[in-house]
Structure formats: structure tokens, C-alpha cells
Design a protein around this motif. Structure first.
Motif, short mmCIF file in Angstrom:
data_model
loop_
_atom_site.label_atom_id
_atom_site.label_comp_id
_atom_site.label_asym_id
_atom_site.label_seq_id
_atom_site.Cartn_x
_atom_site.Cartn_y
_atom_site.Cartn_z
N SER A 220 0.81 -1.21 0.18
CA SER A 220 0.10 0.06 0.33
C SER A 220 0.86 1.32 -0.04
CB SER A 220 -0.87 0.18 1.19
OG SER A 220 -1.57 1.36 1.25
N ALA B 98 -3.75 0.56 -3.08
CA ALA B 98 -2.98 -0.67 -3.18
C ALA B 98 -2.57 -0.81 -4.50
CB ALA B 98 -4.16 -1.75 -2.92
N SER C 199 -0.37 -3.23 -8.77
CA SER C 199 0.69 -2.98 -7.49
C SER C 199 2.12 -2.90 -7.87
CB SER C 199 0.48 -4.09 -6.27
OG SER C 199 0.71 -5.35 -7.24
N ARG D 125 -8.35 0.28 -1.79
CA ARG D 125 -7.45 -0.03 -0.37
C ARG D 125 -6.90 -1.63 -0.46
NH1 ARG D 125 -10.56 1.96 4.72
NH2 ARG D 125 -12.30 1.01 3.71
N VAL D 126 -6.18 -1.83 0.43
CA VAL D 126 -5.89 -3.27 0.46
C VAL D 126 -6.93 -4.49 0.52
CG1 VAL D 126 -3.33 -3.08 0.98
CG2 VAL D 126 -5.15 -3.49 2.70
#
Length: 265
Positions: free
Chosen positions: A51, A57, A64, A226-227
Motif C-alpha cells: 500500500s 493498493a 501493485s 485499499r488493500v
């Protein structure tokens, strides 16, 4: 990118230790020893994510790979090296360009000494039954987790072989059943590599034991996920306890033990 030296921040009794990279990575292998399954569970699930400082993310390209770094890669290779199977959403495998999963020879040798296969298995979760073509035609086809209602089930079985298809659930993929099916194949140490939708589903179902989270020292803004990306709140907050925290070049590499709502009382 050369592998960096890690400074240990946590646990406190090891704070100040320096973990220089070496061929066999014994120090990191000890830190990342995959936990045994909890009582009543057939497998142990560790998630690995990265992150940015502002919580994304992915980078602007939706990958990523554009926000990770040499420190993350060093830890990630070791996390893979202690796992039996990588659990990945098919969409993430497509976006991130998953290919073969080689290890340096010393890490392969360490797997054999622990009684593991020299190679880690790959299991893709695909609700539609669609799998990236590059993986279908690789030297080792992945396992594919899908449901009985998958529209591509027959084609999938013809492509990878019936023995490589894990049918878990009737209308939707049942992740708990999927993990049990992998455990029946001897794949009990699971590394869930995302994406954020799959990880959110695993955490919501109380199936994740650990989160290995790298915090990359960059800001990207934008609408990145987000993750955990589900669009809804978890049924209950999940508490996390730090197992270790490493630092290199501004990058924080953490390992957190998770407790589901039912385990926090």
C-alpha cells in the motif's frame, strides 16, 4: 534492483538487528515461517499486500507493481518460498502479468528440507471460469477455483484438465470450501496475494490468519482501491497484533496476526 538490508524495528528484543541479504535468506525464512493451522482449521492463510502512504493498493495503472520496490520484493520472495500455494484472483493475475514462479536455488533447497515441493503451486479464483491465456499455456497450468454455476466450467476443464479444477460452491465461490479442497491436496500453507476484492472476501469470512503489509513511501492520490476493497464494511472489525516490523529505505515491511471478531472476546 539490489536487495536492501533490513533494520528490525519490532519485536523489541531484536530492535537494531540488521538483516543483510544473502543467498539462503535464513534470517528472513525464520521471521516468515508460515504459521500452522489454528485449532479446527485445515489450512493457514497469510495475505501479502502493498500500500502507498495514502492508502492505495495500486498505482495509477491499476497494478501493485508500480508501487512496490526492492524491499517489498525481498520479503515477498521469502513469503512465497514458505507457502504451499499462492491464492490469487484471476483478474489480478491478468493485470499483474503472472507467469512462472521461480525461486533462487537455495530457497528451493530449503523447501525440500522442510518437506515441501520444490515449486509453489498457483491457484486462481475465477467466478467466470476465465483464466489468463499465458497461464493456460505455461509449462504448469494453475489450479482454478470456481463454482458449479461458472459459465466457463466445461471449457475450463477441457483447457487445464478436470484434476486442475476446484469446484467450491454452487452459485458463488465458497472460499472456505476452496481452502478445504486445497488442504486435501496437501496445500495447507496458503499465501493470498489479492487482489483487494478477494482479500476483502477472505477477511470478511474470517479466513485470514496473518497480513503481511508493505507500506511504500509514496503518495498517489486518485481513486485506487485499499488493500481490502469490498464497498461495504466488514461484519466486525478485525484486530491486528504486530509480529514483526522491518525497515529499509523508507519502506516499512510488517507482519500482523489477525483476530476475527469471534476471537477477540
Amino acid at each position: 534492483m539490489p536487495a536492501p538490508t533490513f533494520d528490525v524495528l519490532l519485536p523489541l528484543d531484536r530492535a537494531g538487528d540488521r538483516l543483510a541479504p544473502d543467498a539462503d535468506e535464513r534470517a528472513l525464512l525464520d521471521l516468515y515461517a508460515h504459521p500452522d493451522p489454528a485449532p479446527g482449521r485445515r489450512s493457514s492463510v497469510r495475505a501479502a499486500m502493498v500500500s502507498t502512504l495514502d492508502g492505495s493498493a495500486t498505482g495509477p495503472d491499476g497494478r501493485s507493481g508500480t508501487i512496490n520496490n526492492a524491499a517489498d520484493h525481498r520479503a515477498f520472495v521469502v513469503q512465497r518460498a514458505v507457502a504451499d500455494v499462492l491464492l490469487v484472483g484471476a483478474g489480478t493475475a491478468r493485470a499483474e502479468g503472472y507467469r512462472e514462479l521461480p525461486f533462487p536455488e537455495p530457497l528451493r533447497a530449503a523447501r525440500v528440507r522442510r518437506g515441501q515441493s520444490p515449486d509453489v503451486a498457483l491457484a486462481l479464483v475465477s467466478r467466470s471460469g476465465s483464466v489468463p491465456e499465458d497461464l493456460l499455456h505455461s509449462s504448469s497450468a494453475p489450479l482454478v477455483v470456481t463454482s458449479a454455476a461458472s459459465p466457463g466450467l466445461a471449457t475450463l476443464r477441457a483447457s487445464v484438465g478436470d484434476d486442475r479444477v476446484v469446484v467450491a460452491g454452487d452459485d458463488e465461490v465458497d472460499l472456505a470450501c476452496a481452502l478445504d479442497a486445497l488442504a486435501e491436496r496437501g496445500l495447507v500453507r496458503v499465501l493470498a496475494e489479492g487482489g483487494p476484492h478477494l482479500l476483502a472476501d477472505l477477511v470478511a469470512a474470517g479466513l485470514v490468519d496473518e497480513l503481511c503489509l508493505t507500506t511504500s513511501p509514496v503518495l498517489v492520490g486518485g481513486p485506487g482501491p485499499r488493500v481490502l476493497d469490498s464497498g461495504t464494511w466488514l461484519p466486525a472489525a478485525v484486530a491486528a497484533t504486530p509480529v514483526h516490523l522491518l525497515h529499509a529505505d523508507g519502506v516499512l515491511v510488517g507482519r500482523w496476526a489477525l483476530r476475527s471478531g469471534s476471537d477477540q472476546h
